[in-house]
Design a protein around this motif. Structure first.
Motif, PDB file in Angstrom:
ATOM      1  N   THR A   1      40.671  37.521  42.819  1.00  0.00           N
ATOM      2  CA  THR A   1      41.809  38.014  42.063  1.00  0.00           C
ATOM      3  C   THR A   1      43.106  37.828  42.835  1.00  0.00           C
ATOM      4  O   THR A   1      43.109  37.720  44.047  1.00  0.00           O
ATOM      5  CB  THR A   1      41.637  39.507  41.717  1.00  0.00           C
ATOM      6  N   GLU A   2      44.196  37.819  42.082  1.00  0.00           N
ATOM      7  CA  GLU A   2      45.534  37.780  42.666  1.00  0.00           C
ATOM      8  C   GLU A   2      46.391  38.828  41.978  1.00  0.00           C
ATOM      9  O   GLU A   2      46.337  38.975  40.757  1.00  0.00           O
ATOM     10  CB  GLU A   2      46.169  36.403  42.474  1.00  0.00           C
TER      11      GLU A   2
ATOM     12  N   TRP B   1      43.163  45.502  32.416  1.00  0.00           N
ATOM     13  CA  TRP B   1      43.297  44.058  32.255  1.00  0.00           C
ATOM     14  C   TRP B   1      41.925  43.491  31.930  1.00  0.00           C
ATOM     15  O   TRP B   1      40.930  43.927  32.496  1.00  0.00           O
ATOM     16  CB  TRP B   1      43.835  43.483  33.570  1.00  0.00           C
TER      17      TRP B   1
ATOM     18  N   GLN C   1      49.106  43.072  29.372  1.00  0.00           N
ATOM     19  CA  GLN C   1      48.265  42.556  30.451  1.00  0.00           C
ATOM     20  C   GLN C   1      48.965  41.404  31.178  1.00  0.00           C
ATOM     21  O   GLN C   1      48.913  41.311  32.400  1.00  0.00           O
ATOM     22  CB  GLN C   1      46.911  42.086  29.907  1.00  0.00           C
ATOM     23  N   GLU C   2      49.635  40.533  30.430  1.00  0.00           N
ATOM     24  CA  GLU C   2      50.362  39.424  31.048  1.00  0.00           C
ATOM     25  C   GLU C   2      51.484  39.949  31.941  1.00  0.00           C
ATOM     26  O   GLU C   2      51.752  39.389  33.001  1.00  0.00           O
ATOM     27  CB  GLU C   2      50.948  38.501  29.970  1.00  0.00           C
TER      28      GLU C   2
ATOM     29  N   GLY D   1      50.871  40.644  35.724  1.00  0.00           N
ATOM     30  CA  GLY D   1      50.872  39.543  36.674  1.00  0.00           C
ATOM     31  C   GLY D   1      49.553  39.358  37.411  1.00  0.00           C
ATOM     32  O   GLY D   1      49.516  38.707  38.450  1.00  0.00           O
ATOM     33  N   TRP D   2      48.488  39.938  36.908  1.00  0.00           N
ATOM     34  CA  TRP D   2      47.185  39.812  37.547  1.00  0.00           C
ATOM     35  C   TRP D   2      46.514  38.524  37.064  1.00  0.00           C
ATOM     36  O   TRP D   2      46.719  38.072  35.947  1.00  0.00           O
ATOM     37  CB  TRP D   2      46.280  40.983  37.201  1.00  0.00           C
ATOM     38  N   SER D   3      45.654  37.969  37.931  1.00  0.00           N
ATOM     39  CA  SER D   3      44.850  36.813  37.534  1.00  0.00           C
ATOM     40  C   SER D   3      43.523  36.877  38.277  1.00  0.00           C
ATOM     41  O   SER D   3      43.407  37.559  39.294  1.00  0.00           O
ATOM     42  CB  SER D   3      45.576  35.496  37.837  1.00  0.00           C
ATOM     43  N   ALA D   4      42.560  36.154  37.766  1.00  0.00           N
ATOM     44  CA  ALA D   4      41.224  36.149  38.385  1.00  0.00           C
ATOM     45  C   ALA D   4      40.522  34.839  38.082  1.00  0.00           C
ATOM     46  O   ALA D   4      40.766  34.219  37.043  1.00  0.00           O
ATOM     47  CB  ALA D   4      40.395  37.319  37.873  1.00  0.00           C
ATOM     48  N   GLU D   5      39.658  34.434  38.996  1.00  0.00           N
ATOM     49  CA  GLU D   5      38.762  33.300  38.802  1.00  0.00           C
ATOM     50  C   GLU D   5      37.345  33.828  38.995  1.00  0.00           C
ATOM     51  O   GLU D   5      37.065  34.510  39.977  1.00  0.00           O
ATOM     52  CB  GLU D   5      39.050  32.190  39.806  1.00  0.00           C
TER      53      GLU D   5
ATOM     54  N   TYR E   1      35.625  34.495  30.503  1.00  0.00           N
ATOM     55  CA  TYR E   1      35.335  33.264  31.220  1.00  0.00           C
ATOM     56  C   TYR E   1      33.954  32.780  30.804  1.00  0.00           C
ATOM     57  O   TYR E   1      33.114  33.567  30.389  1.00  0.00           O
ATOM     58  CB  TYR E   1      35.333  33.511  32.743  1.00  0.00           C
TER      59      TYR E   1
ATOM     60  N   ARG F   1      39.836  39.596  30.671  1.00  0.00           N
ATOM     61  CA  ARG F   1      39.827  38.182  30.308  1.00  0.00           C
ATOM     62  C   ARG F   1      38.380  37.741  30.133  1.00  0.00           C
ATOM     63  O   ARG F   1      37.470  38.318  30.684  1.00  0.00           O
ATOM     64  CB  ARG F   1      40.443  37.300  31.397  1.00  0.00           C
TER      65      ARG F   1
END
Length: 148
Positions: A82-83, A141, A61-62, A65-69, A145, A143
């Motif tokens: 997301t990015e 992916w 998953q790392e 290169g995805w990310s989210a808030e 929160y 995560r």
């Protein structure tokens, strides 16, 4: 006139004192077990055997290169910014209460702009642990929160 302190009096003091201690212990144990909303596995040994696989999934998953808030917006909807996530990705969230009576709900988020996703309905108020899942093709992916 002062009465004599007898063995009967001592027995009543001992029984009364231990009754209070035992009663408080039972009340605290009931409060602790009824208030736990954490994750419970059926077999902790089997779960421990899957640990290295979970670490490998996290590395994969790392590498995406995805990310989210994640946040709750003014209308009460769940929002995810997301990015690096490709267009057309499927985004969903599993919500569970961190404390108190166990409560879970699932929410599907729809794309509202480039990299922006939002739930159609408002999520209930209060604290939540949100497990965000993003899927695009064969890539997955996830995560967690906390939403206050």
């Amino acid at each position: 006139m002062q009465r004599e302190f007898t063995g009967r009096h001592m027995a009543m003091v001992m029984v009364g004192g231990f009754s209070i201690v035992v009663g408080v212990n039972f009340a605290m144990a009931a409060a602790a077990t009824n208030g736990f909303g954490g994750v419970i596995v059926k077999n902790s040994y089997v779960a421990s055997q899957k640990y290295n696989g979970w670490l490998e999934e996290a590395r994969e998953q790392e590498a995406l290169g995805w990310s989210a808030e994640v946040a709750r917006v003014e209308g009460g909807q769940l929002s995810a910014l997301t990015e690096g996530v490709p267009a057309g990705a499927e985004v969903r969230a599993e919500l569970r209460r961190p404390i108190g009576k166990p409560e879970m709900t699932n929410v599907t988020l729809v794309e509202t702009g480039k990299g922006s996703f939002s739930s159609a309905e408002a999520i209930p108020g209060g604290r939540w642990i949100v497990r965000l899942h993003i899927g695009a093709g064969s890539d997955d992916w996830a995560r967690e929160y906390r939403i206050p």
